[in-house]
Scaffold this motif. Structure first.
Motif, PDB file in Angstrom:
ATOM      1  N   GLY A  54      16.042   3.347  13.800  1.00 29.55           N
ATOM      2  CA  GLY A  54      16.786   4.516  13.316  1.00 29.55           C
ATOM      3  C   GLY A  54      16.842   4.570  11.805  1.00 29.55           C
ATOM      4  O   GLY A  54      17.488   5.437  11.236  1.00 29.55           O
ATOM      5  N   GLY A  55      16.178   3.629  11.153  1.00 30.57           N
ATOM      6  CA  GLY A  55      16.079   3.664   9.697  1.00 30.57           C
ATOM      7  C   GLY A  55      17.260   3.017   9.002  1.00 30.57           C
ATOM      8  O   GLY A  55      18.319   2.777   9.596  1.00 30.57           O
ATOM      9  N   LEU A  56      17.050   2.692   7.739  1.00 29.27           N
ATOM     10  CA  LEU A  56      18.140   2.249   6.867  1.00 29.27           C
ATOM     11  C   LEU A  56      18.094   3.211   5.698  1.00 29.27           C
ATOM     12  O   LEU A  56      17.034   3.368   5.066  1.00 29.27           O
ATOM     13  N   ALA A  57      19.223   3.863   5.428  1.00 32.82           N
ATOM     14  CA  ALA A  57      19.227   4.919   4.419  1.00 32.82           C
ATOM     15  C   ALA A  57      18.672   4.421   3.087  1.00 32.82           C
ATOM     16  O   ALA A  57      19.012   3.332   2.625  1.00 32.82           O
ATOM     17  N   ASN A  58      17.819   5.221   2.525  1.00 29.89           N
ATOM     18  CA  ASN A  58      17.249   4.965   1.196  1.00 29.89           C
ATOM     19  C   ASN A  58      16.456   3.671   1.074  1.00 29.89           C
ATOM     20  O   ASN A  58      16.315   3.134  -0.021  1.00 29.89           O
ATOM     21  N   ALA A  59      15.980   3.166   2.205  1.00 25.95           N
ATOM     22  CA  ALA A  59      15.078   2.010   2.140  1.00 25.95           C
ATOM     23  C   ALA A  59      13.692   2.475   2.583  1.00 25.95           C
ATOM     24  O   ALA A  59      13.572   3.263   3.521  1.00 25.95           O
ATOM     25  N   TRP A  60      12.680   2.026   1.898  1.00 24.01           N
ATOM     26  CA  TRP A  60      11.316   2.496   2.160  1.00 24.01           C
ATOM     27  C   TRP A  60      10.368   1.317   2.275  1.00 24.01           C
ATOM     28  O   TRP A  60      10.503   0.331   1.547  1.00 24.01           O
ATOM     29  N   ASP A  61       9.401   1.452   3.179  1.00 21.89           N
ATOM     30  CA  ASP A  61       8.364   0.431   3.310  1.00 21.89           C
ATOM     31  C   ASP A  61       7.051   1.050   2.843  1.00 21.89           C
ATOM     32  O   ASP A  61       6.802   2.240   3.072  1.00 21.89           O
ATOM     33  N   TYR A  62       6.236   0.223   2.235  1.00 18.18           N
ATOM     34  CA  TYR A  62       4.959   0.731   1.725  1.00 18.18           C
ATOM     35  C   TYR A  62       3.845   0.373   2.690  1.00 18.18           C
ATOM     36  O   TYR A  62       3.663  -0.802   3.036  1.00 18.18           O
ATOM     37  N   GLY A  63       3.126   1.391   3.142  1.00 12.88           N
ATOM     38  CA  GLY A  63       2.043   1.207   4.112  1.00 12.88           C
ATOM     39  C   GLY A  63       0.782   0.720   3.423  1.00 12.88           C
ATOM     40  O   GLY A  63       0.795   0.398   2.227  1.00 12.88           O
ATOM     41  N   PRO A  64      -0.328   0.689   4.171  1.00 12.34           N
ATOM     42  CA  PRO A  64      -1.569   0.148   3.603  1.00 12.34           C
ATOM     43  C   PRO A  64      -1.966   0.793   2.267  1.00 12.34           C
ATOM     44  O   PRO A  64      -2.334   0.102   1.325  1.00 12.34           O
ATOM     45  N   LEU A  65      -1.849   2.115   2.174  1.00 13.97           N
ATOM     46  CA  LEU A  65      -2.288   2.773   0.933  1.00 13.97           C
ATOM     47  C   LEU A  65      -1.258   2.632  -0.180  1.00 13.97           C
ATOM     48  O   LEU A  65      -1.599   2.429  -1.343  1.00 13.97           O
ATOM     49  N   GLY A  66       0.023   2.708   0.215  1.00 17.62           N
ATOM     50  CA  GLY A  66       1.093   2.554  -0.781  1.00 17.62           C
ATOM     51  C   GLY A  66       1.076   1.158  -1.391  1.00 17.62           C
ATOM     52  O   GLY A  66       1.331   0.982  -2.582  1.00 17.62           O
ATOM     53  N   THR A  67       0.762   0.178  -0.550  1.00 13.06           N
ATOM     54  CA  THR A  67       0.704  -1.206  -1.047  1.00 13.06           C
ATOM     55  C   THR A  67      -0.390  -1.337  -2.099  1.00 13.06           C
ATOM     56  O   THR A  67      -0.195  -1.960  -3.150  1.00 13.06           O
ATOM     57  N   LEU A  68      -1.539  -0.727  -1.809  1.00 12.46           N
ATOM     58  CA  LEU A  68      -2.650  -0.815  -2.775  1.00 12.46           C
ATOM     59  C   LEU A  68      -2.301  -0.072  -4.067  1.00 12.46           C
ATOM     60  O   LEU A  68      -2.545  -0.570  -5.168  1.00 12.46           O
ATOM     61  N   LEU A  69      -1.695   1.116  -3.914  1.00 13.79           N
ATOM     62  CA  LEU A  69      -1.338   1.885  -5.105  1.00 13.79           C
ATOM     63  C   LEU A  69      -0.322   1.113  -5.957  1.00 13.79           C
ATOM     64  O   LEU A  69      -0.437   1.022  -7.186  1.00 13.79           O
ATOM     65  N   LYS A  70       0.655   0.532  -5.278  1.00 14.21           N
ATOM     66  CA  LYS A  70       1.693  -0.216  -5.984  1.00 14.21           C
ATOM     67  C   LYS A  70       1.095  -1.407  -6.735  1.00 14.21           C
ATOM     68  O   LYS A  70       1.438  -1.673  -7.894  1.00 14.21           O
ATOM     69  N   ARG A  71       0.205  -2.116  -6.064  1.00 11.89           N
ATOM     70  CA  ARG A  71      -0.455  -3.258  -6.720  1.00 11.89           C
ATOM     71  C   ARG A  71      -1.234  -2.798  -7.935  1.00 11.89           C
ATOM     72  O   ARG A  71      -1.240  -3.456  -8.978  1.00 11.89           O
ATOM     73  N   ASN A  72      -1.901  -1.650  -7.809  1.00 10.44           N
ATOM     74  CA  ASN A  72      -2.699  -1.154  -8.940  1.00 10.44           C
ATOM     75  C   ASN A  72      -1.806  -0.753 -10.109  1.00 10.44           C
ATOM     76  O   ASN A  72      -2.144  -0.992 -11.266  1.00 10.44           O
ATOM     77  N   VAL A  73      -0.654  -0.136  -9.804  1.00 13.71           N
ATOM     78  CA  VAL A  73       0.288   0.241 -10.871  1.00 13.71           C
ATOM     79  C   VAL A  73       0.720  -1.021 -11.624  1.00 13.71           C
ATOM     80  O   VAL A  73       0.703  -1.078 -12.861  1.00 13.71           O
TER      81      VAL A  73
END
Ligand code: GAP
Length: 458
Positions: A27-46
Motif C-alpha cells: 500500500g506504499g509508504l508516503a513520500n518514499a520512492w524506489d529507483y527501478g533499473p533505469l532510475g538506478t542507472l540514471l542516479k549512478r550517472n548523476v
C-alpha cells in the motif's frame, strides 16, 4: 515552462521503470520512492558526473565517505539539535498541519519567501494577509511550534537518552569532523575541498512534489576550505561552476536562475548564500544551495570537541580557522530537473514519439543492440553486446519490429540504436541510428566505441 506536468512525469517514470512508489505492494509508504533499473542507472550517472567534476578532475579536492550515524555531540555542536527545526502550524478547524513558511509561499505563489521570517513575523503575516487553510478555507491557526527535523533512533539494546542518536540530516558535518584527518593524510594546503556523496534524512513536515522533497534523500556536498578574506572569490567561483555544470549536463538553461539571499534571509553564520533555482511545474524551487559558511562549523566543533582545528599557514606561519564555501545539492532534485529538461513529445509525419533527450553521459544506456532478425543475427548481436558492455551500460532489444524498438529506446533516452543485420555478418558493419536526429549511418563494428566515447564527453 516544462513540457510535461508532474503527474504525467511520475506516471511515465513508473511505466518505464525509473521510479516506483516505495513499499508499493504493502500500500506504499508516503513520500518514499524506489529507483527501478533505469532510475538506478540514471542516479549512478548523476553521481558519477558530479564526482568526476567536483572531485576526480579537480586537484584541489579530495573525497570522503563518512558514517551516517555520528556521536550526538556533533549535532549539539553544529546547532542542529537546537536550531534544525521548521515552524509547524495547525489549522484549528480541520487539523491540517503545515510548515508556516511554505503556507505563505504557496498562498503568494512564491512571491514571498518566508524562509528567514521569525515565528512572530510568520504569525503576523498569516493574520494580516488573511491566509487561509488550503484544505478547509478557514483562517484559524494554532501558534507556531518548532519541530526538529532530525530522525531519532537508539544505538544498542537499551533505549534510553544515553543511547539516543540521529540519522544525519546533511553529509556536511561528517566532513567538518574529519577536517583534521583529511588535512593530515592528504597533505593538502588551503584552499582545498572535501567532497562527499551520501544519504541524508529529514523528517520533513511537508514532503512532496514527488522526489523534490522527501524524508530520505542523497546529497552531493563539497566543503571548500579557504583562507579568511578570500572566501568571496571562491563563493563566486563555485556559484558559477555549479550553474555551468547544470547547463553542461543538459538542464534547461532557460529554466535556471540564481537567487541571492537578502541580508535578512541569511543564516546567522553565513556571509553570502545563493540558491540556483529551477522552474518546476509548480514554480521556481531550490535546486542547489551555495553558501559561504565562514568559520562557523569548524569553530563550533573545536569548541565542543576541544580538538584544535586550526590551520597552520605554511606561508605566513599564522594559525587560523579556515572559512568554508559549500555547494550542496540533492541527487534526486537534480534528477528531477534533468528529467523535466529532457522530456519531449514530438509529432512526426505518421505518428508521434516520446524522446528523453538526456545528455548521453547521463543516459541509462549508451546504446541498444538490435538484432534485425533474431534467428539470423542474435549470435553476432550477443558478441557485440558482450564486448561493449565491458565498458558501458548497453541495452539489448530483440522484441517486436525495429520501429517499435527505436521508439522504446527513444523514450528511455538511449542515444544510439545499433542494428545488426546481414551486412554485419558479411562486411562487419552496423547501422547506427541517432536518438535525437533519427538519422542513420553505416559504420564499422570496431568504430562503435569511438562514436560512443565522443558523445559521452562533457
Ligand atoms: N549542508 C547544507 C545543506 O544541507 P540544504 O539547503 O538544507 O543545505 C542542500 O540542502 C540541498 O539538498 C538542497 O538544495 C536540495 O537540493 C537537497 N535537499 C534538501 N532537503 C531535501 C529533501 N528533503 N529532499 C530532497 N532533497 C533535499
Amino acid at each position: 515552462m516544462t513540457k510535461i506536468s508532474l503527474e504525467e512525469l511520475v506516471s511515465f517514470l513508473k511505466e518505464q521503470g525509473f521510479v516506483f512508489q516505495g513499499s508499493e505492494i504493502y500500500g506504499g509508504l508516503a513520500n518514499a520512492w524506489d529507483y527501478g533499473p533505469l532510475g538506478t542507472l540514471l542516479k549512478r550517472n548523476v553521481k558519477d558526473l558530479w564526482w568526476n567534476k567536483f572531485v576526480q578532475n579537480n586537484k584541489l579536492n579530495v573525497g570522503l565517505d563518512s558514517a551516517i550515524l555520528m556521536n550526538k555531540d556533533v549535532w549539539q555542536a553544529s546547532g542542529h539539535l537546537s536550531n534544525f527545526a521548521d515552524p509547524l502550524i495547525d489549522c484549528k478547524h480541520c487539523r491540517s498541519r503545515y510548515r508556516a513558511d511554505k503556507l505563505i509561499e504557496e498562498a503568494t505563489n512564491g512571491s514571498v519567501n518566508a524562509d528567514g521570517f521569525t515565528d512572530e513575523e510568520l504569525v503576523n503575516y498569516i493574520k494580516e494577509h488573511n491566509i487561509c487553510c488550503p484544505k478547509c478555507g478557514q483562517n484559524d491557526f494554532t501558534n507556531i511550534r518548532r519541530f526538529n527535523l532530525m530522525f531519532k533512533t537508539f544505538q544498542g539494546v537499551v533505549e534510553d537518552s544515553l543511547s539516543e542518536i540521529y540519522l544525519r540530516p546533511e553529509t556536511a558535518q561528517g566532513i567538518f569532523i574529519n577536517f583534521k584527518n583529511v588535512l593530515r593524510t592528504s597533505r593538502k594546503k588551503l584552499p582545498f575541498g572535501i567532497g562527499q556523496i551520501g544519504k541524508s534524512f529529514r523528517n520533513e513536515i511537508t514532503p512532496g512534489n514527488f522526489i523534490f522533497r522527501t524524508r530520505e534523500f542523497e546529497q552531493m556536498e563539497l566543503e571548500f576550505f579557504t583562507k579568511p578574506g578570500t572566501e568571496m572569490e571562491w563563493f563566486n567561483y563555485w556559484r558559477q561552476f555549479c550553474m555551468d555544470f547544470l547547463v553542461s549536463i543538459g538542464v534547461d538553461k532557460d529554466a535556471l536562475r540564481f537567487r541571492d539571499h537578502e541580508k535578512e534571509e541569511l543564516s546567522f553564520y553565513s556571509n553570502a548564500t545563493t540558491d540556483i533555482e529551477f522552474l518546476f511545474p509548480w514554480g521556481f524551487g531550490e535546486l542547489w544551495g551555495i553558501a559561504s559558511r565562514t568559520d562557523y562549523d569548524l569553530k563550533q566543533h573545536m569548541k565542543y570537541s576541544k580538538v584544535n582545528l586550526e590551520y597552520l599557514d605554511p606561508e605566513t606561519n599564522q594559525k587560523y580557522i579556515p572559512y568554508v564555501v559549500e555547494p550542496s545539492v540533492g541527487v534526486e532534485r537534480m534528477m528531477l530537473a534533468i528529467l523535466f529538461s529532457a522530456y519531449n513529445k514530438e509529432e512526426l509525419e505518421k505518428d508521434s514519439r516520446v524522446v528523453l533527450k538526456l545528455h548521453p553521459a547521463l543516459a541509462p544506456y549508451k546504446a541498444v543492440i538490435l538484432p534485425l532478425i533474431k534467428k539470423n543475427h542474435a549470435a553476432k548481436a550477443q558478441e557485440i553486446y558482450d564486448a561493449l558492455s565491458q565498458k558501458y551500460s548497453i541495452n539489448y532489444d530483440d522484441a517486436g519490429n525495429i520501429g517499435k524498438r527505436y521508439r522504446r529506446n527513444d523514450a528511455i533516452g538511449t542515444p544510439y540504436a545499433i542494428t545488426i543485420d546481414d551486412d554485419t555478418l558479411n562486411n562487419g558493419t552496423v547501422t547506427l541510428r541517432d536518438r535525437d536526429t533519427m538519422t542513420q549511418k553505416v559504420i564499422k563494428v570496431e568504430d562503435i566505441e569511438k562514436y560512443i566515447d565522443e558523445i559521452i564527453k562533457l
